[in-house]
Design a protein around this motif. Structure first.
Motif, PDB file in Angstrom:
ATOM      1  N   LEU A  45       0.835  -1.192   0.000  1.00  0.00           N
ATOM      2  CA  LEU A  45       0.000   0.000   0.000  1.00  0.00           C
ATOM      3  C   LEU A  45       0.873   1.246   0.000  1.00  0.00           C
ATOM      4  O   LEU A  45       1.662   1.452   0.917  1.00  0.00           O
ATOM      5  CB  LEU A  45      -0.917   0.003   1.227  1.00  0.00           C
ATOM      6  CG  LEU A  45      -1.808   1.214   1.422  1.00  0.00           C
ATOM      7  CD1 LEU A  45      -2.735   1.421   0.226  1.00  0.00           C
ATOM      8  CD2 LEU A  45      -2.622   1.065   2.703  1.00  0.00           C
ATOM      9  N   ASP A  46       0.725   2.047  -1.036  1.00  0.00           N
ATOM     10  CA  ASP A  46       1.476   3.298  -1.145  1.00  0.00           C
ATOM     11  C   ASP A  46       0.538   4.457  -0.837  1.00  0.00           C
ATOM     12  O   ASP A  46      -0.300   4.828  -1.655  1.00  0.00           O
ATOM     13  CB  ASP A  46       2.066   3.449  -2.548  1.00  0.00           C
ATOM     14  CG  ASP A  46       2.958   4.669  -2.683  1.00  0.00           C
ATOM     15  OD1 ASP A  46       3.039   5.462  -1.719  1.00  0.00           O
ATOM     16  OD2 ASP A  46       3.567   4.832  -3.750  1.00  0.00           O
ATOM     17  N   LEU A  47       0.669   4.997   0.363  1.00  0.00           N
ATOM     18  CA  LEU A  47      -0.086   6.178   0.785  1.00  0.00           C
ATOM     19  C   LEU A  47       0.855   7.369   0.941  1.00  0.00           C
ATOM     20  O   LEU A  47       0.593   8.270   1.725  1.00  0.00           O
ATOM     21  CB  LEU A  47      -0.779   5.910   2.123  1.00  0.00           C
ATOM     22  CG  LEU A  47      -2.087   5.151   2.080  1.00  0.00           C
ATOM     23  CD1 LEU A  47      -2.576   4.827   3.474  1.00  0.00           C
ATOM     24  CD2 LEU A  47      -3.143   5.927   1.318  1.00  0.00           C
ATOM     25  N   SER A  48       1.946   7.356   0.178  1.00  0.00           N
ATOM     26  CA  SER A  48       2.894   8.469   0.247  1.00  0.00           C
ATOM     27  C   SER A  48       2.248   9.724  -0.323  1.00  0.00           C
ATOM     28  O   SER A  48       1.216   9.663  -1.011  1.00  0.00           O
ATOM     29  CB  SER A  48       4.182   8.133  -0.508  1.00  0.00           C
ATOM     30  OG  SER A  48       3.921   7.898  -1.873  1.00  0.00           O
ATOM     31  N   ALA A  49       2.856  10.857  -0.049  1.00  0.00           N
ATOM     32  CA  ALA A  49       2.307  12.133  -0.502  1.00  0.00           C
ATOM     33  C   ALA A  49       2.324  12.253  -2.018  1.00  0.00           C
ATOM     34  O   ALA A  49       1.403  12.791  -2.618  1.00  0.00           O
ATOM     35  CB  ALA A  49       3.080  13.289   0.124  1.00  0.00           C
ATOM     36  N   GLY A  50       3.379  11.741  -2.640  1.00  0.00           N
ATOM     37  CA  GLY A  50       3.525  11.922  -4.084  1.00  0.00           C
ATOM     38  C   GLY A  50       4.193  13.253  -4.375  1.00  0.00           C
ATOM     39  O   GLY A  50       4.886  13.803  -3.527  1.00  0.00           O
ATOM     40  N   GLU A  51       3.968  13.768  -5.564  1.00  0.00           N
ATOM     41  CA  GLU A  51       4.648  14.998  -5.982  1.00  0.00           C
ATOM     42  C   GLU A  51       3.686  15.968  -6.653  1.00  0.00           C
ATOM     43  O   GLU A  51       2.636  15.587  -7.148  1.00  0.00           O
ATOM     44  CB  GLU A  51       5.761  14.650  -6.963  1.00  0.00           C
ATOM     45  CG  GLU A  51       6.828  13.752  -6.389  1.00  0.00           C
ATOM     46  CD  GLU A  51       7.895  13.394  -7.406  1.00  0.00           C
ATOM     47  OE1 GLU A  51       7.684  13.604  -8.615  1.00  0.00           O
ATOM     48  OE2 GLU A  51       8.944  12.900  -6.979  1.00  0.00           O
ATOM     49  N   GLU A  78       5.262   8.002   3.311  1.00  0.00           N
ATOM     50  CA  GLU A  78       6.342   8.963   3.079  1.00  0.00           C
ATOM     51  C   GLU A  78       5.830  10.336   2.656  1.00  0.00           C
ATOM     52  O   GLU A  78       4.930  10.460   1.836  1.00  0.00           O
ATOM     53  CB  GLU A  78       7.281   8.424   1.995  1.00  0.00           C
ATOM     54  CG  GLU A  78       8.473   9.300   1.739  1.00  0.00           C
ATOM     55  CD  GLU A  78       9.444   8.668   0.746  1.00  0.00           C
ATOM     56  OE1 GLU A  78      10.547   9.216   0.625  1.00  0.00           O
ATOM     57  OE2 GLU A  78       9.106   7.664   0.106  1.00  0.00           O
ATOM     58  N   GLY A  79       6.432  11.358   3.268  1.00  0.00           N
ATOM     59  CA  GLY A  79       6.207  12.728   2.844  1.00  0.00           C
ATOM     60  C   GLY A  79       4.897  13.359   3.261  1.00  0.00           C
ATOM     61  O   GLY A  79       4.571  14.460   2.841  1.00  0.00           O
ATOM     62  N   GLN A  80       4.124  12.709   4.102  1.00  0.00           N
ATOM     63  CA  GLN A  80       2.819  13.244   4.497  1.00  0.00           C
ATOM     64  C   GLN A  80       2.935  14.387   5.506  1.00  0.00           C
ATOM     65  O   GLN A  80       2.011  15.166   5.656  1.00  0.00           O
ATOM     66  CB  GLN A  80       1.940  12.136   5.092  1.00  0.00           C
ATOM     67  CG  GLN A  80       1.474  11.116   4.090  1.00  0.00           C
ATOM     68  CD  GLN A  80       0.499  11.675   3.086  1.00  0.00           C
ATOM     69  OE1 GLN A  80       0.037  12.823   3.163  1.00  0.00           O
ATOM     70  NE2 GLN A  80       0.164  10.883   2.102  1.00  0.00           N
ATOM     71  N   GLY A  81       4.056  14.457   6.223  1.00  0.00           N
ATOM     72  CA  GLY A  81       4.172  15.468   7.272  1.00  0.00           C
ATOM     73  C   GLY A  81       3.316  15.127   8.477  1.00  0.00           C
ATOM     74  O   GLY A  81       2.929  16.003   9.249  1.00  0.00           O
ATOM     75  N   LEU A  82       3.010  13.847   8.648  1.00  0.00           N
ATOM     76  CA  LEU A  82       2.202  13.404   9.782  1.00  0.00           C
ATOM     77  C   LEU A  82       2.972  13.552  11.086  1.00  0.00           C
ATOM     78  O   LEU A  82       4.177  13.336  11.134  1.00  0.00           O
ATOM     79  CB  LEU A  82       1.827  11.925   9.622  1.00  0.00           C
ATOM     80  CG  LEU A  82       0.826  11.570   8.532  1.00  0.00           C
ATOM     81  CD1 LEU A  82       0.830  10.065   8.289  1.00  0.00           C
ATOM     82  CD2 LEU A  82      -0.561  12.038   8.922  1.00  0.00           C
ATOM     83  N   ASP A  83       2.266  13.886  12.145  1.00  0.00           N
ATOM     84  CA  ASP A  83       2.829  13.868  13.490  1.00  0.00           C
ATOM     85  C   ASP A  83       2.670  12.444  13.993  1.00  0.00           C
ATOM     86  O   ASP A  83       1.588  12.043  14.432  1.00  0.00           O
ATOM     87  CB  ASP A  83       2.081  14.851  14.382  1.00  0.00           C
ATOM     88  CG  ASP A  83       2.513  14.779  15.832  1.00  0.00           C
ATOM     89  OD1 ASP A  83       3.559  14.135  16.120  1.00  0.00           O
ATOM     90  OD2 ASP A  83       1.808  15.343  16.680  1.00  0.00           O
ATOM     91  N   LEU A  84       3.718  11.645  13.892  1.00  0.00           N
ATOM     92  CA  LEU A  84       3.638  10.232  14.244  1.00  0.00           C
ATOM     93  C   LEU A  84       3.287  10.022  15.715  1.00  0.00           C
ATOM     94  O   LEU A  84       2.664   9.032  16.072  1.00  0.00           O
ATOM     95  CB  LEU A  84       4.943   9.519  13.897  1.00  0.00           C
ATOM     96  CG  LEU A  84       5.308   9.536  12.406  1.00  0.00           C
ATOM     97  CD1 LEU A  84       6.652   8.878  12.186  1.00  0.00           C
ATOM     98  CD2 LEU A  84       4.235   8.885  11.555  1.00  0.00           C
ATOM     99  N   ASP A  85       3.664  10.978  16.567  1.00  0.00           N
ATOM    100  CA  ASP A  85       3.317  10.896  17.993  1.00  0.00           C
ATOM    101  C   ASP A  85       1.810  10.978  18.202  1.00  0.00           C
ATOM    102  O   ASP A  85       1.285  10.445  19.166  1.00  0.00           O
ATOM    103  CB  ASP A  85       3.977  12.032  18.784  1.00  0.00           C
ATOM    104  CG  ASP A  85       5.488  12.012  18.666  1.00  0.00           C
ATOM    105  OD1 ASP A  85       6.080  10.988  19.000  1.00  0.00           O
ATOM    106  OD2 ASP A  85       6.046  13.028  18.225  1.00  0.00           O
ATOM    107  N   GLY A  86       1.120  11.656  17.300  1.00  0.00           N
ATOM    108  CA  GLY A  86      -0.313  11.878  17.447  1.00  0.00           C
ATOM    109  C   GLY A  86      -1.181  10.840  16.772  1.00  0.00           C
ATOM    110  O   GLY A  86      -2.402  10.929  16.821  1.00  0.00           O
TER     111      GLY A  86
END
Length: 131
Positions: A45-51, A78-86
């Motif tokens: 599953l590729d849920l990366s941000a893309g370009e 990748e590249g989503q800018g997610l706050d992994l802590d949250g």
């Protein structure tokens, strides 16, 4: 990606045999909580941000998003800018047994542990080697 912007929660139910799904570059800002509930055969599953202008910009992930992904082996956020802590506790619980590659570059992690305790359940992953 197609720049879809939205995806109906039941869309993937008509593709129960699906093994690979690329969802990058679709302008997604959020995803339905039970999107993958009937996707037990999905392995990649590729849920990366893309370009470009069609980049996904997910702010968070619903706690039940990956519940049906019991055979998932490769996941990119990748590249989503997610706050992994949250991210919700238990987010990767259904996938932890088989997951071998998890791409989290381009996201934020301030407090190791926390809600990402699922990562401790993942089997040891082989490092990527570049030739």
């Amino acid at each position: 990606g197609l720049g879809l912007g939205r995806i109906p929660e039941d869309l993937l139910s008509v593709f129960p045999q699906l093994k690979f799904l690329g969802m990058d570059t679709n302008r997604f800002k959020n995803l339905p909580p039970r999107l993958f509930r009937n996707s037990s055969r999905l392995q990649m599953l590729d849920l990366s941000a893309g370009e470009g202008p069609l980049m996904n910009r997910l702010k968070t992930l619903p706690p039940t998003l990956f519940d049906g992904l019991t055979d998932l082996r490769w996941l990119s956020l990748e590249g989503q800018g997610l706050d992994l802590d949250g991210l919700p506790a238990g987010l990767l619980a259904a996938s932890a047994k088989r997951l071998r590659r998890l791409v989290l570059a381009g996201n934020t992690l301030n407090e190791p542990g926390g809600n990402m305790d699922d990562l401790k359940k993942l089997p040891v992953m082989k490092p990527v080697q570049y030739v």
